[in-house]
Scaffold this active site. Structure first.
Site, PDB file in Angstrom:
ATOM      1  N   ASN A   1      58.078 -44.529  30.643  1.00 50.11           N
ATOM      2  CA  ASN A   1      59.059 -45.293  29.510  1.00 50.11           C
ATOM      3  C   ASN A   1      59.969 -44.670  29.080  1.00 50.11           C
ATOM      4  O   ASN A   1      60.699 -45.285  29.119  1.00 50.11           O
ATOM      5  CB  ASN A   1      58.115 -45.817  28.996  1.00 50.11           C
TER       6      ASN A   1
ATOM      7  N   VAL B   1      65.233 -46.815  27.299  1.00 51.59           N
ATOM      8  CA  VAL B   1      63.788 -46.698  26.905  1.00 51.59           C
ATOM      9  C   VAL B   1      62.886 -47.951  27.536  1.00 51.59           C
ATOM     10  O   VAL B   1      63.738 -48.692  27.654  1.00 51.59           O
ATOM     11  CB  VAL B   1      63.914 -46.739  25.524  1.00 51.59           C
ATOM     12  N   CYS B   2      62.093 -47.493  27.938  1.00 55.69           N
ATOM     13  CA  CYS B   2      61.901 -49.577  29.093  1.00 55.69           C
ATOM     14  C   CYS B   2      60.977 -50.026  28.314  1.00 55.69           C
ATOM     15  O   CYS B   2      59.326 -49.078  28.144  1.00 55.69           O
ATOM     16  CB  CYS B   2      60.873 -48.470  30.477  1.00 55.69           C
ATOM     17  N   LEU B   3      60.472 -50.957  27.719  1.00 53.21           N
ATOM     18  CA  LEU B   3      60.401 -51.579  26.675  1.00 53.21           C
ATOM     19  C   LEU B   3      60.521 -52.989  26.331  1.00 53.21           C
ATOM     20  O   LEU B   3      61.857 -53.752  26.661  1.00 53.21           O
ATOM     21  CB  LEU B   3      60.528 -51.483  25.621  1.00 53.21           C
TER      22      LEU B   3
END
Length: 438
Positions: free
Chosen positions: A243, A250-252
């Site tokens: 992530n 930022v993968c969220l």
């Protein structure tokens, strides 16, 4: 040996060496030396290992003044909000209870636990400079304001004149951060640019990120809170998590950068900056980050999947060590005191963990106490109640040990400069580097 080590720690030459490596002599010995300048003993005395001489710690930036934004027009008015802190904390915790996390992945965060008193270093002060740095670390607040950021990733982003509603909402989020930050998250917000924020998150115990420092820059757009903030990770070019990308992405799901099923989405009425930081700490920096990759959670119960997860943890810890060096050598603005103080306190633990892992133990496993370390090196141990099905020789061609040994040496010298308790490890290094037969 103890005398030499103390000399190294104090940044001064050893009793029998001067700073340039030449032997230190009394008056009588000087006269004798003048008569025997050509002797081999004099030549031997003038050669030393300059690599072990440690420079004094660099001066740290001054502590910023305590400040809170006041504006006659846009000032935060508590009467505008019917805020119940206990109810909010319970609501935030409930958001994570129903998340469908991959098997074996847990949120490693004590919910909104206030940070405990910083650990006291048992080692006596090494020098006036080191003592001053320790005081700066002890006084480093979890939340504070600064004048501005010159190195912030979003510093060049245009920012419209803030509206009254935007300013009130941002100051409301600031108040939540100031009062309710969980343990091991530090935040600085900018006075001149209320849209800029920087956070430092300490990696949780029991994960490949333990004791590491990870920095995030945040931009609060003018449409906030209708949409989520923008978040950038200081990666140093390393991808330490599925992530967290090399380019800082930022993968969220909460940020709208991931559209997974059953994940928490941004809600303008309820989502906050505090929730974003807690989500990063709990859901991204977890015990088994390999399963954060979409679809990989289906392999969590298979031997091959478990093997790949352990190998991923090995690589992740190596990247975490490199991130430590990156932060030590180039600390983000306004966080130099935190970086120096954190690794001064935790340097011994990190070095002990490196040796524990090089002995074959799993990344994130408990590092035994000093008196138990020798026994732990005989064979890797599984966690109590867990049946190990993964082969002990899971590491490939010794590449992990080779890489970690190099990083260990670099960390040892950096931690020593910062005043960490490296006594045991420096003595081991001196003995190892000592020529045979001497």
């Amino acid at each position: 040996m103890d005398t030499e080590y103390r000399a190294l720690q104090q940044g001064s030459p050893s009793p029998w060496r001067t700073a340039d490596g030449v032997s230190s002599w009394g008056p009588a010995q000087h006269q004798k030396r003048q008569r025997c300048q050509g002797s081999s003993s004099d030549q031997a005395g003038s050669s030393s290992s300059s690599s072990l001489q440690i420079s004094e710690p660099e001066p740290q930036q001054n502590q910023e003044e305590d400040y809170y934004v006041e504006d006659d027009c846009d000032a935060y008015d508590e009467d505008d909000y019917d805020f119940d802190e206990a109810e909010f904390n319970l609501h935030l915790a409930d958001k994570f209870d129903d998340l469908d996390l991959p098997p074996g992945v847990e949120a490693n965060v004590p919910w909104l636990q206030k940070i405990p008193p910083k650990e006291v270093v048992k080692q006596p002060p090494i020098s006036i400079t080191a003592d001053e740095n320790a005081n700066k670390y002890d006084k480093f607040k979890q939340f504070d304001t600064v004048q501005t950021f010159s190195d912030h990733h979003y510093a060049k982003n245009s920012h419209e004149e803030p509206t009254r509603a935007w300013s009130k909402r941002v100051q409301h989020d600031w108040k939540l951060l100031e009062n309710d930050l969980p343990a091991y998250i530090y935040v600085r917000v900018a006075e001149d640019r209320m849209d800029l924020l920087r956070a430092a998150i300490i990696g949780p115990k029991g994960t490949p990120y333990h004791d590491g420092l990870f920095f995030f820059d945040v931009h609060i757009p003018s449409a906030y809170p209708s949409g989520p903030p923008l978040v950038y990770y200081h990666s140093g070019g390393l991808r330490i998590n599925p992530n967290l990308y090399e380019n800082g992405r930022v993968c969220l799901s909460l940020l709208g950068t991931w559209d997974g099923r059953g994940c928490e989405k941004w809600n303008p009425a309820q989502s906050t900056m505090l929730q974003v930081l807690v989500s990063i700490q709990a859901l991204i920096l977890n015990e088994k980050p390999y399963y954060n990759e979409p679809g990989y959670e289906s392999f969590a119960t298979t031997p091959n999947g478990q093997l790949l997860a352990l190998k991923y943890n090995d690589d992740t810890f190596l990247y975490s060590c490199r991130t430590m060096l990156y932060s030590l050598r180039r600390p983000p603005e306004h966080f130099a005191d935190l970086v120096a103080g954190h690794f001064r306190v935790h340097g011994h633990t990190i070095l002990a963990a490196c040796k524990h892992y090089m002995a074959g133990n799993d990344i994130g496993s408990v590092v035994p106490e000093e008196e138990e370390e020798s026994a732990s090196r005989s064979a890797p141990k599984a966690k109590p109640g867990v049946i190990r099905t993964i082969p002990l020789n899971r590491r490939y061609a010794g590449s992990f040990d080779t890489s970690l040994k190099v990083l260990y040496e670099d960390l040892l010298m950096e931690f020593n400069v910062k005043g960490a308790d490296t006594r045991k490890f420096m003595i081991e290094k001196l003995k190892k580097d000592q020529p045979a037969g001497t």
